[in-house]
Write a protein that holds these residues in place. Structure first.
Motif, PDB file in Angstrom:
ATOM      1  N   THR A 140     -23.078  71.435  21.038  1.00 49.87           N
ATOM      2  CA  THR A 140     -23.393  72.387  19.951  1.00 49.87           C
ATOM      3  C   THR A 140     -22.198  73.273  19.621  1.00 49.87           C
ATOM      4  O   THR A 140     -21.318  73.494  20.462  1.00 49.87           O
ATOM      5  N   GLU A 141     -22.196  73.814  18.396  1.00 48.02           N
ATOM      6  CA  GLU A 141     -21.119  74.713  17.975  1.00 48.02           C
ATOM      7  C   GLU A 141     -21.128  75.996  18.796  1.00 48.02           C
ATOM      8  O   GLU A 141     -20.068  76.534  19.128  1.00 48.02           O
TER       9      GLU A 141
ATOM     10  N   ALA B 223     -19.446  75.255  21.978  1.00 49.61           N
ATOM     11  CA  ALA B 223     -18.005  75.062  21.736  1.00 49.61           C
ATOM     12  C   ALA B 223     -17.303  76.411  21.589  1.00 49.61           C
ATOM     13  O   ALA B 223     -16.218  76.635  22.154  1.00 49.61           O
TER      14      ALA B 223
ATOM     15  N   THR C  76     -14.950  72.081  14.792  1.00 50.52           N
ATOM     16  CA  THR C  76     -16.384  71.791  14.657  1.00 50.52           C
ATOM     17  C   THR C  76     -16.685  71.438  13.202  1.00 50.52           C
ATOM     18  O   THR C  76     -15.790  71.462  12.355  1.00 50.52           O
TER      19      THR C  76
ATOM     20  N   THR D 240     -17.175  69.686  18.853  1.00 48.76           N
ATOM     21  CA  THR D 240     -18.454  68.983  18.890  1.00 48.76           C
ATOM     22  C   THR D 240     -18.197  67.522  18.507  1.00 48.76           C
ATOM     23  O   THR D 240     -17.106  67.009  18.722  1.00 48.76           O
ATOM     24  N   HIS D 241     -19.200  66.883  17.882  1.00 47.68           N
ATOM     25  CA  HIS D 241     -19.027  65.504  17.411  1.00 47.68           C
ATOM     26  C   HIS D 241     -17.831  65.387  16.462  1.00 47.68           C
ATOM     27  O   HIS D 241     -17.339  64.282  16.221  1.00 47.68           O
TER      28      HIS D 241
END
Length: 682
Positions: free
Chosen positions: A315-316, A319, A341, A367-368
């Motif tokens: 999650t942000e 992060a 992010t 994140t991703h």
């Protein structure tokens, strides 16, 4: 090509488009999938004498119908069918509920066999099915009961299995090597499959299950061991030769001394970084055990060795928290760090990617967003994935492939019992931080019943008046007819009425958009909200040191490990913290679980207890844990077989014959390496 056990299930004549969809929902795609769709229980349908049966036993009784069947309706869909049956010199009542169509099969003066549940007090049978009059003792054995769905019935599955076995029996491969069959006295896989579906005795099902369980465990462990060997084989490249003196100075500069457990895992991880072999390690640490500091040391060592590293989190919010922590730790040092992010502005993102590709950045947290195609590293040496079970295997793989076989460290705050760690993470080395930092104040945990909730609200208020904040966790978002549980929306409205305008109450749940969740969490973090009502989306990674109270509603509906994770959201500052479990346990096990939570704050102890009380399938709730799901094997009850399978797999994977000999062709195909050259052999 000839037919194969891996043929699609559509080769069977009874499988059309509609039935195929129903089979797919059950995970059945091939003939082998169908033959491996084993019954989850058996019903003994052997005819018994009245003198042999006990109260509430499921049994088949055979006798003569001595009265016409009477059908009584009560309500639009409810009805009862009753008739009397003579067995030897006794006459018993037989009742079927909501099966009115059976009336045409019951005729006075005819012989009949009925399977149902015996009520010894009333001398009556609650019928489940009519087996017919011709049933003989040798024909009536054990009936297989399958997992089914609306699109396909039990009987249809059994018919399909019967057809598949008749057509493909000769093609069922022997996966387990012959020497292991002999060593563990296992029957053939073909005989085991037959006995699993069409048993005639308990002993037969027992022998069949032994073979099927061992094969499941052995195939899984072979996959894990081959993965491990692959990871070791590809790691004959990068050695991260950091300066030991610099690393020691960095550790000495930390604002606290490492615990003995932290020192141990730092040595394990940093030892791996310096080796030419590829690191593939799992770092387990209970809530608050200091995994972030261990990760920071590994990141510093990688930077010191002249390589880049990536830290990917789910999650942000998490992060950003890691970014804040690492900026403080690396502040006086020449470690260049950035955050990437989905919310990173386009201009900033472009600058970060340029610096990353040029080697001007040492550490990238994100994140991703880290695995997007245009994210390119100059020389990636270490990948750390936090709460790794939140990412799919492919996502982790994409990040790994952004470098030339970088070292990999997975971190998780979910304490996993050693029994589970052997299965779920069999391809990794495991490091465990099993000690909390000194001076950490234990969270005081109590449990109370819902009728005392007013008292709980008053306690929360006393904490709020001291300037602290509180979480209130609920299992569901909205009302459910099937579960008698309080929902987050309902609780939120009640707490608003109770606390506002003196204190602000917020709501957080999984149906909200990511931006909405972030906004609510940001307000709570900044103390603009004093009470946060939430579902379990709050479980991992949120750090609000000012929150001192955690209330968990319907706590008996959560596993111990999940309760422990939620409890870990408080106790992160210097104030004393509290966890209140609001529960109404219906049995001794429920009360025992609440009691355990009040007696220990050790996540590893709790995870072992959870495994004992709930079983492996429930330990982490959904399938997010990455823990394997076996069709038949139980990693607790069959732990001896699991260990034996692991030991045998570890030996076989290091034998060159496994990769080349025809004797292992079926096994190689089953684990997906039939076309692979041997690993690690010259």
């Amino acid at each position: 090509m000839g037919k194969s056990i891996y043929d699609p299930v559509t080769v069977l004549p009874q499988v059309g488009a509609k039935r195929l969809e129903a089979l797919h929902q059950l995970g059945i795609f091939t003939v082998l999938d169908l033959l491996s769709h084993y019954p989850f229980r058996y019903e003994d349908i052997q005819v018994k004498d009245l003198s042999e049966i006990e109260d509430q036993e499921k049994v088949t009784l055979k006798g003569d119908v001595v009265s016409e069947a009477v059908l009584t309706r009560f309500g639009p869909k409810k009805n009862r069918l009753v008739f009397r049956m003579a067995i030897d010199h006794a006459v018993i009542a037989v009742t079927f509920f909501n099966q009115p169509y059976l009336k045409s099969k019951i005729h006075a003066g005819e012989e009949i066999a009925v399977f149902g549940k015996w009520d010894d007090k009333r001398k009556s049978l609650t019928g489940m099915k009519i087996l017919g009059a011709q049933i003989e003792q040798e024909e009536a054995g054990f009936e297989s009961i399958y997992s089914a769905n609306k699109g396909i019935k039990q009987k249809t599955i059994l018919n399909l299995v019967t057809e598949a076995f008749a057509r493909y029996e000769a093609l069922i491969p022997e996966i387990i090597p012959a020497y292991l069959k002999e060593k563990y006295r296992l029957i053939s896989h073909r005989d085991a499959i037959y006995a699993m579906h069409f048993p005639t005795s308990e002993e037969q099902t027992k022998q069949a299950r032994r073979e099927v369980v061992f094969e499941e465990f052995f195939v899984f462990q072979m996959k894990m061991q081959v993965l491990r060997k692959q990871e070791k084989a590809v790691g004959k490249g990068t050695e991260l030769t950091y300066n030991v003196a610099d690393l020691r100075r960095f550790i000495a500069s930390l604002p606290f001394e490492l615990t003995n457990a932290q020192k141990r895992v730092v040595n394990e991880i940093c030892g791996d970084l310096r080796k030419s072999l590829h690191m593939h390690r799992l770092l387990q640490g209970d809530v608050g055990s200091g995994k972030t500091i261990v990760a920071a040391i590994a990141l510093f060592a990688t930077s010191n060795a002249g390589f880049q590293s990536a830290l990917m989190v789910p999650t942000e919010i998490l992060a950003e928290q890691h970014m804040e922590s690492l900026v403080q730790l690396f502040d006086p040092l020449e470690v260049r760090i950035a955050l990437l992010t989905g919310s990173t502005k386009t201009k900033m993102r472009r600058e970060i990617l340029t610096e990353l590709a040029n080697g001007e950045l040492d550490v990238l947290i994100g994140t991703h967003a880290l695995i997007q195609e245009d994210v390119s590293f100059h020389n990636l040496g270490l990948v750390i994935t936090d709460e790794q079970h939140r990412f799919g295997v492919n996502q982790r793989k994409i990040l790994r492939e952004k470098g030339d076989h970088p070292d990999v460290l997975f971190m998780t705050a979910t304490p996993i019992p050693r029994t589970l760690a052997i299965t779920a993470y069999g391809e990794m080395d495991v490091s465990i931080i099993d000690e909390l930092p000194a001076g950490r104040i234990p969270i005081e945990t109590t449990w109370t019943r819902p009728k005392n909730f007013e008292h709980t609200l008053h306690f929360i208020e006393t904490q709020l008046r001291k300037g602290s904040q509180a979480y209130v966790i609920c299992p569901l978002i909205e009302e459910s007819e099937s579960l008698d549980v309080k929902n987050a929306t309902d609780i939120y409205e009640k707490l608003q009425a109770y606390y506002e305008p003196n204190f602000q109450v917020g709501l957080l749940h999984g149906k909200m958009k990511p931006a909405e969740k972030e906004a609510v969490m940001e307000r709570f973090k900044n103390n603009q909200l004093q009470v946060l009502v939430s579902t379990t989306v709050i479980e991992v990674g949120v750090n609000v040191p000012n929150a001192t109270t955690m209330v968990i509603y319907d706590a008996d509906r959560f596993g111990l490990s999940q309760l422990h994770q939620l409890r870990g959201r408080v106790g992160r500052g210097t104030k004393e913290s509290y966890c209140i479990l609001v529960a109404n346990p219906k049995n001794d096990t429920g009360i025992e679980r609440m009691k355990i939570m009040t007696e220990t704050t050790d996540g590893f102890v709790l995870s072992e207890k959870d495994l004992e009380l709930r079983g492996a399938g429930d330990l982490f709730g959904s399938k997010q844990s990455g823990a394997p799901e076996f069709k038949v094997g139980d990693i607790i009850g069959d732990f001896g077989a699991l260990e034996a399978a692991r030991n045998e797999a570890a030996l076989l994977v290091n034998q060159e014959a496994f990769y080349v000999s025809p004797d292992y062709q079926s096994l190689r195909r089953e684990i997906g390496i039939e076309n692979m050259d041997s690993l690690g052999f010259d």
